[in-house]
Write a protein that holds these residues in place. Structure first.
Motif, mmCIF file in Angstrom:
data_model
loop_
_atom_site.group_PDB
_atom_site.id
_atom_site.type_symbol
_atom_site.label_atom_id
_atom_site.label_comp_id
_atom_site.label_asym_id
_atom_site.label_seq_id
_atom_site.Cartn_x
_atom_site.Cartn_y
_atom_site.Cartn_z
ATOM 1 N N GLU A 222 -5.716 -8.516 2.345
ATOM 2 C CA GLU A 222 -4.838 -9.060 1.313
ATOM 3 C C GLU A 222 -4.577 -8.025 0.215
ATOM 4 O O GLU A 222 -3.436 -7.886 -0.252
ATOM 5 C CB GLU A 222 -5.456 -10.321 0.709
ATOM 6 N N THR A 223 -5.623 -7.319 -0.193
ATOM 7 C CA THR A 223 -5.472 -6.300 -1.238
ATOM 8 C C THR A 223 -4.521 -5.200 -0.785
ATOM 9 O O THR A 223 -3.624 -4.781 -1.528
ATOM 10 C CB THR A 223 -6.837 -5.681 -1.587
ATOM 11 N N LEU A 224 -4.725 -4.702 0.441
ATOM 12 C CA LEU A 224 -3.889 -3.627 0.956
ATOM 13 C C LEU A 224 -2.426 -4.076 1.093
ATOM 14 O O LEU A 224 -1.503 -3.332 0.735
ATOM 15 C CB LEU A 224 -4.417 -3.153 2.305
ATOM 16 N N THR A 225 -2.226 -5.286 1.585
ATOM 17 C CA THR A 225 -0.862 -5.804 1.762
ATOM 18 C C THR A 225 -0.166 -5.970 0.422
ATOM 19 O O THR A 225 1.017 -5.621 0.268
ATOM 20 C CB THR A 225 -0.900 -7.149 2.509
ATOM 21 N N ASP A 226 -0.893 -6.477 -0.547
ATOM 22 C CA ASP A 226 -0.343 -6.704 -1.884
ATOM 23 C C ASP A 226 0.041 -5.382 -2.547
ATOM 24 O O ASP A 226 1.183 -5.173 -2.963
ATOM 25 C CB ASP A 226 -1.375 -7.451 -2.729
ATOM 26 N N LEU A 227 -0.902 -4.456 -2.631
ATOM 27 C CA LEU A 227 -0.670 -3.222 -3.378
ATOM 28 C C LEU A 227 0.295 -2.269 -2.681
ATOM 29 O O LEU A 227 0.899 -1.408 -3.329
ATOM 30 C CB LEU A 227 -1.999 -2.531 -3.660
ATOM 31 N N ALA A 228 0.460 -2.418 -1.387
ATOM 32 C CA ALA A 228 1.414 -1.577 -0.656
ATOM 33 C C ALA A 228 2.847 -1.798 -1.132
ATOM 34 O O ALA A 228 3.708 -0.931 -0.930
ATOM 35 C CB ALA A 228 1.309 -1.849 0.843
ATOM 36 N N TYR B 88 3.782 -1.656 -4.055
ATOM 37 C CA TYR B 88 4.006 -0.867 -5.264
ATOM 38 C C TYR B 88 3.911 0.645 -5.046
ATOM 39 O O TYR B 88 4.152 1.409 -5.987
ATOM 40 C CB TYR B 88 2.975 -1.251 -6.336
ATOM 41 N N CYS B 89 3.530 1.090 -3.858
ATOM 42 C CA CYS B 89 3.272 2.521 -3.692
ATOM 43 C C CYS B 89 3.715 3.020 -2.325
ATOM 44 O O CYS B 89 4.040 2.232 -1.429
ATOM 45 C CB CYS B 89 1.794 2.832 -3.907
ATOM 46 N N ASP B 90 3.705 4.326 -2.179
ATOM 47 C CA ASP B 90 4.137 4.968 -0.944
ATOM 48 C C ASP B 90 2.979 5.214 0.011
ATOM 49 O O ASP B 90 3.152 5.205 1.226
ATOM 50 C CB ASP B 90 4.808 6.308 -1.293
ATOM 51 N N GLN B 91 1.780 5.446 -0.559
ATOM 52 C CA GLN B 91 0.603 5.769 0.248
ATOM 53 C C GLN B 91 -0.654 5.279 -0.462
ATOM 54 O O GLN B 91 -0.650 5.025 -1.665
ATOM 55 C CB GLN B 91 0.462 7.286 0.456
ATOM 56 N N PHE B 92 -1.744 5.190 0.316
ATOM 57 C CA PHE B 92 -3.070 4.975 -0.239
ATOM 58 C C PHE B 92 -3.917 6.228 -0.016
ATOM 59 O O PHE B 92 -3.789 6.901 1.004
ATOM 60 C CB PHE B 92 -3.785 3.802 0.444
ATOM 61 N N LEU B 93 -4.793 6.512 -0.970
ATOM 62 C CA LEU B 93 -5.855 7.508 -0.814
ATOM 63 C C LEU B 93 -7.163 6.774 -1.055
ATOM 64 O O LEU B 93 -7.349 6.146 -2.102
ATOM 65 C CB LEU B 93 -5.701 8.648 -1.826
ATOM 66 N N ILE B 94 -8.060 6.841 -0.077
ATOM 67 C CA ILE B 94 -9.299 6.069 -0.192
ATOM 68 C C ILE B 94 -10.504 6.948 0.099
ATOM 69 O O ILE B 94 -10.715 7.397 1.226
ATOM 70 C CB ILE B 94 -9.274 4.845 0.745
ATOM 71 N N HIS B 95 -11.277 7.210 -0.951
ATOM 72 C CA HIS B 95 -12.542 7.929 -0.800
ATOM 73 C C HIS B 95 -13.665 6.934 -0.545
ATOM 74 O O HIS B 95 -13.754 5.903 -1.217
ATOM 75 C CB HIS B 95 -12.905 8.694 -2.092
ATOM 76 N N ALA B 96 -14.502 7.244 0.428
ATOM 77 C CA ALA B 96 -15.747 6.498 0.600
ATOM 78 C C ALA B 96 -16.761 7.178 -0.317
ATOM 79 O O ALA B 96 -17.388 8.175 0.045
ATOM 80 C CB ALA B 96 -16.203 6.545 2.052
ATOM 81 N N ALA B 97 -16.867 6.676 -1.536
ATOM 82 C CA ALA B 97 -17.625 7.375 -2.573
ATOM 83 C C ALA B 97 -19.103 7.544 -2.229
ATOM 84 O O ALA B 97 -19.741 8.494 -2.696
ATOM 85 C CB ALA B 97 -17.478 6.636 -3.906
ATOM 86 N N PRO C 51 -0.733 -1.221 5.665
ATOM 87 C CA PRO C 51 0.653 -1.236 6.147
ATOM 88 C C PRO C 51 1.439 0.029 5.789
ATOM 89 O O PRO C 51 2.607 0.149 6.166
ATOM 90 C CB PRO C 51 1.242 -2.462 5.438
ATOM 91 N N ILE C 52 0.817 0.958 5.063
ATOM 92 C CA ILE C 52 1.495 2.193 4.662
ATOM 93 C C ILE C 52 0.602 3.386 4.984
ATOM 94 O O ILE C 52 -0.587 3.221 5.256
ATOM 95 C CB ILE C 52 1.831 2.186 3.148
ATOM 96 N N PRO C 53 1.152 4.618 4.989
ATOM 97 C CA PRO C 53 0.337 5.803 5.277
ATOM 98 C C PRO C 53 -0.893 5.869 4.375
ATOM 99 O O PRO C 53 -0.820 5.622 3.169
ATOM 100 C CB PRO C 53 1.298 6.960 4.991
ATOM 101 N N SER D 252 -8.797 5.712 14.691
ATOM 102 C CA SER D 252 -7.719 5.122 13.899
ATOM 103 C C SER D 252 -6.413 5.042 14.688
ATOM 104 O O SER D 252 -5.400 4.599 14.167
ATOM 105 C CB SER D 252 -7.471 5.944 12.629
ATOM 106 N N ASN D 253 -6.472 5.466 15.967
ATOM 107 C CA ASN D 253 -5.255 5.464 16.780
ATOM 108 C C ASN D 253 -4.187 6.367 16.187
ATOM 109 O O ASN D 253 -2.995 6.095 16.311
ATOM 110 C CB ASN D 253 -4.706 4.055 16.913
ATOM 111 N N GLY D 254 -4.647 7.430 15.522
ATOM 112 C CA GLY D 254 -3.728 8.385 14.919
ATOM 113 C C GLY D 254 -3.066 7.910 13.639
ATOM 114 O O GLY D 254 -2.159 8.561 13.127
ATOM 115 N N LYS D 255 -3.541 6.785 13.070
ATOM 116 C CA LYS D 255 -2.877 6.194 11.906
ATOM 117 C C LYS D 255 -3.398 6.712 10.563
ATOM 118 O O LYS D 255 -2.703 6.612 9.550
ATOM 119 C CB LYS D 255 -3.028 4.668 11.945
#
Length: 261
Positions: free
Chosen positions: A167-173, A175-184, A206-208, A228-231
């Protein structure tokens, strides 16, 4: 198709590789894997020469703006910049040559999503130039035994109630072109990637999306592509020979990317 994404992490105006979980506002207890006198512009020019795009240029704290602008000038359109980005300064970095601005903590004041700020960012930078950094830490398991990741802000030191969910990813997508996610939890430690997180992102983003954290070899790049199937794209930092690492040669990553074209 999965690509290697480079990075330039700036701390006190210098290019460094830092153990993510050690980064605090005071600077006390900071653990650094690598530091160089080579300018950020030198790295930017290298990425430009090799045709490596989508690298993130991160300003870790104050005193990095001049160094960041030099790197952007060296590779216009080739780098994404983050660290202290908000609606007031976003357009400055776009105009200075950044392909995207990367934002995290500013849209979560007091740990809550501020949609007004998010909309201001979109208006200032344009959705096509905006990346949301939803870096996170594992906080437990759900009732089905699946991992839970809570978003971490303020240089990954503050956990908030918002989780990395479908839900978070779908919602915030929206507003933006891409996500960057660090596993801190694993960032900068070269002890392996959070494969569960990579799989989750591949399934629900749903986005790069670019994942960062724990990659230590060329095999990890291949593994990220596989699971990731190349995603999902992968950032490798501390393990690179150019950052003092012994796990993977930068030239091998360049060859990997060219093979994906």
């Amino acid at each position: 198709m999965t690509k290697f994404r480079p990075c330039i992490d700036l701390h006190d105006g210098k290019v460094k590789q830092i153990v993510g979980s050690s980064l605090t506002d005071s600077g006390a207890g900071l653990k650094t894997n690598f530091e160089t006198d080579r300018s950020p512009a030198w790295f930017a020019e290298l990425y430009k020469k090799d045709g490596i795009t989508g690298g993130h240029l991160i300003m870790l704290g104050k005193g990095n703006e001049e160094a960041a602008l030099e790197a952007l000038a060296a590779y216009p359109g080739g780098l994404q910049v983050g660290g202290g980005i908000n609606a007031e300064n976003a357009s400055k970095y776009i105009n200075a040559g950044a392909s995207h601005v990367i934002v995290t903590s500013w849209i979560f004041p007091e740990g809550k999503l501020d949609r007004k700020r998010l909309e201001e960012l979109v208006n200032a930078a344009g959705r096509e130039h905006l990346i949301l950094d939803l870096s996170c830490k594992r906080t437990g398991l759900d009732q089905n035994g699946k991992p839970i990741w809570n978003i971490a802000i303020n240089r990954w030191q503050t956990l908030i109630d918002i989780t990395i969910s479908r839900e978070t990813l779908t919602d915030l997508a929206n507003y933006c072109d891409q996500f960057l996610i660090h596993a801190a939890d694993v960032e900068g430690k070269q002890q392996g990637m959070d494969e569960d997180l990579i799989r989750f992102l591949a399934r629900y983003s749903p986005i790069p999306t670019t994942y960062a954290g724990g990659a230590k070899s060329l095999d990890d790049l291949k593994r990220c592509k596989e699971i990731s199937n190349g995603k999902i794209d992968l950032t490798i930092g501390s393990a690179l020979d150019m950052f003092g690492g012994k796990g993977v040669k930068y030239d091998e990553c360049v060859k990997f990317n060219k093979a994906q074209d």
